[in-house]
Every structure is written in C-alpha cells, then in structure tokens.
Design an enzyme around this catalytic site. Structure first.
Site, short mmCIF file in Angstrom:
data_model
loop_
_atom_site.label_atom_id
_atom_site.label_comp_id
_atom_site.label_asym_id
_atom_site.label_seq_id
_atom_site.Cartn_x
_atom_site.Cartn_y
_atom_site.Cartn_z
N ARG A 1 0.86 -1.21 0.00
CA ARG A 1 0.00 0.00 0.00
C ARG A 1 0.89 1.25 0.00
O ARG A 1 0.61 2.25 -0.64
CB ARG A 1 -0.95 0.00 1.21
CG ARG A 1 -1.78 1.26 1.27
CD ARG A 1 -3.01 1.22 2.19
NE ARG A 1 -2.95 0.30 3.29
CZ ARG A 1 -2.25 0.47 4.41
NH1 ARG A 1 -1.52 1.57 4.58
NH2 ARG A 1 -2.26 -0.44 5.36
N TYR B 1 -16.53 16.70 -15.97
CA TYR B 1 -16.94 15.29 -15.92
C TYR B 1 -17.94 15.09 -14.76
O TYR B 1 -17.68 15.53 -13.62
CB TYR B 1 -15.70 14.40 -15.72
CG TYR B 1 -16.06 12.97 -15.40
CD1 TYR B 1 -16.91 12.24 -16.24
CD2 TYR B 1 -15.61 12.35 -14.25
CE1 TYR B 1 -17.27 10.95 -15.94
CE2 TYR B 1 -15.96 11.05 -13.95
CZ TYR B 1 -16.80 10.36 -14.80
OH TYR B 1 -17.17 9.08 -14.48
N ASP C 1 -7.05 18.97 -14.58
CA ASP C 1 -7.31 17.61 -15.05
C ASP C 1 -6.88 17.58 -16.52
O ASP C 1 -7.52 18.18 -17.38
CB ASP C 1 -8.80 17.28 -14.88
CG ASP C 1 -9.13 15.85 -15.26
OD1 ASP C 1 -8.42 15.28 -16.12
OD2 ASP C 1 -10.11 15.29 -14.73
N LYS D 1 -7.92 6.43 -19.28
CA LYS D 1 -8.19 6.93 -20.64
C LYS D 1 -6.94 6.80 -21.52
O LYS D 1 -6.49 5.71 -21.76
CB LYS D 1 -8.70 8.37 -20.55
CG LYS D 1 -9.70 8.61 -19.42
CD LYS D 1 -10.98 7.82 -19.58
CE LYS D 1 -12.00 8.27 -18.54
NZ LYS D 1 -12.90 7.27 -18.07
N1 PLP Z 1 -11.49 13.14 -15.32
C1 PLP Z 1 -12.03 13.10 -16.56
C2 PLP Z 1 -11.82 14.25 -17.51
C3 PLP Z 1 -12.79 11.99 -16.95
O1 PLP Z 1 -13.33 11.97 -18.18
C4 PLP Z 1 -12.99 10.93 -16.03
C5 PLP Z 1 -13.77 9.73 -16.39
O2 PLP Z 1 -14.45 9.69 -17.39
C6 PLP Z 1 -12.42 11.03 -14.75
C7 PLP Z 1 -11.68 12.14 -14.45
C8 PLP Z 1 -12.61 9.95 -13.73
O3 PLP Z 1 -11.75 8.88 -13.97
P1 PLP Z 1 -12.03 7.36 -13.60
O4 PLP Z 1 -13.21 6.92 -14.40
O5 PLP Z 1 -10.76 6.68 -13.94
O6 PLP Z 1 -12.33 7.33 -12.14
#
Ligand code: PLP
Length: 387
Positions: free
Chosen positions: A52, A106, A179, A204
C-alpha cells in the site's frame, strides 16, 4: 528511473521500466504481486515494506509519469481510479475552504465534490472558466483555496486559459489544479503554464486500451506531493501491481496512439462540421471553436482525439447509438477503439437537467472518442447512421 531520462519523451516512454530489474535484466518490468516485503534485518528495508505504501511496479509507473509530466522535480502518486486521484486532491482542503471549478465538468467529478466533499464543508463554485472575468470574480471570495480546471472540458471541449488563471490564482494564494486527461503531457503541459497539481484518469489515454482503471496526481511542489502520497498510503486507494503493469505497457505507445487518434479525429471533426445533419461540432482544432486561439497558445497538436457534435434532429439519437457498427456505444474514452457516448444520460447524468441545458449538454449532443482505426471506416460508420 530509466537511464534514458535525458532523451525525448517518445524514447523515454518506449523504454519505461525496461532497465529497472538489475538482477535478471528483464526488459519488461516485472509485476511485483507481493503485498509485503522481507526486511533484511531490524531497522533495515529494501525500500519496499508493504505494497500500500510502495510497490516496485507501481513505483516505476509513478516515476515514469512524474518525469513525463513534470521532469526530474516532479513526484506522482498512482491511484485505483481517476476519481480516487481527484478525491486525494480534494482532501488537501478543509471545512470552509472554497474551490472554483470548471462548470462543464466530468459528471463523476461533480458528484464527488457535491455528494462526498460538500457534506464535510468543502465549498465549490462552478463557473465558466473560459470567462476570465468570471474566474476573477469567483477568486475574489476570501476563502478560495484552489481553482480546478478541466482542459479541454468534458464533454464540450471548452479550453480555459491555464496560464492566466494560474497567475490570477497564485496572486490570491490559491492553487491551480488541472485535469489533463484529454490531452495528456504529449499535448499540454499545465505545470509549465503555472499549475500546481496535474490530475489524470489513467483509465483513458495513458492506459489506452480500455483494460484498466487508474488515476494519477503529479506535482513539482514537494509539500503538496508529500501530502498526496500521505493520503494515498493512509486511505489506500492505490493502483494495483497488475494495473500498474498494464499502465506501463500502455504508456510505451502513448505518443504513437495519440498521433493516429488525433489525425483521425481531425478528419472526422472537419467532416462532421460540414455535415447537413449535424448542427454543431465541438473540436478544439477547428478554427471556429471558441477555444481554438487558447488551444493554439497552450497546447500542441491538432486538437486532441475527442470530438463532440449535435445532431440536427434529436429523435435520431437512439438509432445512431444502436446503429453504429465500428464505433461502440459505451462510456469512457481514450482507448484504441472508437466509442460514442450520450453525455446527458451517461457521463453527465449527475449534473441537474437545468445546468446541463444551460451548458449545452443537451439531448442532441453526442461525444466521440476516436481510436486508431481506419478513418474512412469511422467516417462511413457515422455517415450510415446519420442518414
Ligand atoms: N477526469 C475526466 C476528464 C474523466 O473523463 C474521467 C472519467 O471519465 C475522470 C476524471 C474519472 O476517472 P475514472 O473513471 O478513472 O475514475
């Protein structure tokens, strides 16, 4: 760290983890599926005690991502998902602290802030972060501690001016968090524009094959990176060794994949923009996209590999989603296979209907994640369902 860290990004990523295992010379980083590690003696450690806290496979992926995003001064922590990574960042703040957030966001990030952090006192204010006046007004509030930007935003691909916003935030003593999931460090480098923390859903583009979930937080600021690493260990939402290995494998081809995905996306965006059954196309690389100028200034490449569009006739949406044969109707993005998503009922269902309507996340908006397939196959697939 690989000894090719003084090379170009493509070289560094292609050999990520390949020089770590001195004992056997393995060129593929082994998966250390071990929860604990023997101590050589009392008070002695190999550097790994308990997975961990640190695991060799995860450490290599963290070092790779830290270097790729921010160079030698950066540090990364890898989490079990993008939302786990964003949760760690939100934990930097306490009751009464306020965060200014991109309103076109998101849906899962919105849900995390509103349903999990708001009850513990984190205040969030959602603004159109492409409007610098709106950002400045929001920053005037005395308890603002951070600005959280999604650039480009999901799903409308709005492009906020990271450099100017980071300057405004810093002058108020607030952090800038970006992000960077949609463009990755191959196309956009938020830390060079002034960001303090960069976040990814590694699920992604970084992973790229729709076979893992992961998240990353990267910072060049040692005290912030340390706090995130503390939280990673203390709360335990870590990236597993197997998924760390998959992520490392994915990273090796990220520049290649993204180049092909982007080339396909550009072709499709231009074609959609001229299509009579499409009322609007969103793609940062199109000259008439509202964020095109800022995109050119702060990112590289042709616009990334995400495209959104509005169908002129909303009643066609169900047939489009069930009729595609090359695209797959599924949420998520960034993988080698092209996906089509209906944001208002999938990824953004947690945003209330009035806000969705105001933002333009309507019942005619579809989002495409473009893969590495043949562009003409993709175009013909869309042409067939649009007709
Ligand atoms: N940030 C963005 C721009 C996303 O499109 C997503 C998921 O679609 C996330 C964060 C969240 O990521 P995760 O699905 O890996 O938890």
């Amino acid at each position: 760290m690989s000894d090719v860290s003084d090379t170009k990004l493509e070289t560094f990523l292609a050999q990520a983890g390949s020089r770590w295992d001195e004992a056997t010379g393995a060129v593929s980083m082994p998966v250390y599926r071990s929860s604990t590690f023997r101590h050589p003696g009392l008070g002695k450690s190999t550097g790994f005690d308990y997975s961990r806290t640190a695991n060799p496979t995860r450490s290599v992926v963290e070092e790779t991502l830290a270097w790729a995003e921010g160079g030698g001064d950066a540090r990364a922590s890898a989490f079990s998902s993008g939302l786990a990574a964003i949760d760690a960042v939100a934990r930097l703040f306490g009751p009464g602290d306020r965060m200014v957030v991109t309103e076109d966001l998101y849906g899962g990030t919105f849900r995390l802030f509103e349903k999990l952090h708001k009850p513990y006192g984190l205040e969030t204010v959602y603004v159109d972060t492409t409007d610098l006046g709106a950002v400045e007004n929001a920053l005037a509030h005395p308890r603002v501690r951070a600005v959280f930007l999604e650039v480009p935003s999901n799903p409308l691909l709005n492009v906020s001016d990271v450099r100017t916003i980071a300057g405004l935030a810093a002058s108020r003593g607030a952090l800038t968090i970006v992000d960077n999931t949609f463009l990755t460090f191959c196309r956009q480098r938020p830390m060079e524009l002034g960001a303090d923390l960069v976040i990814y859903s590694a699920t992604k583009y970084l992973g790229g094959h729709d076979d893992l979930l992961g998240g990353v937080v990267i910072s060049r600021r040692p005290e912030l990176a340390e706090e995130i690493a503390f939280y990673q260990n203390a709360a335990g939402a870590i990236l597993s060794p197997d998924e760390a290995w998959l992520l490392l494998r994915g990273l090796k081809t990220l520049p290649l994949r993204l180049a092909k995905q982007e080339a396909n996306a550009r072709v499709l965006a231009e074609w959609l923009a001229a299509h009579p059954r499409v009322s609007r196309t969103y793609y940062p690389g199109l000259p008439d996209h509202p964020g095109n100028g800022i995109f050119r200034d702060q990112a590289s490449g042709d616009g990334g590999a995400m495209v959104a569009f509005e169908v002129a006739d909303a009643a066609r949406v169900p047939d489009i989603l069930s009729g595609v044969r090359v695209f797959m109707f599924a949420e998520s993005l960034g993988g080698v296979a092209s996906l089509i998503t209906f944001p208002s009922v999938q990824t953004h269902a947690d945003i209330d209907p009035e806000t969705r309507d105001r933002l333009g996340i309507s019942n005619r908006l579809l989002r495409l994640s473009i893969g590495i397939e043949d562009a003409e196959d993709l175009r013909q697939d869309l042409e067939r369902v649009l007709q």
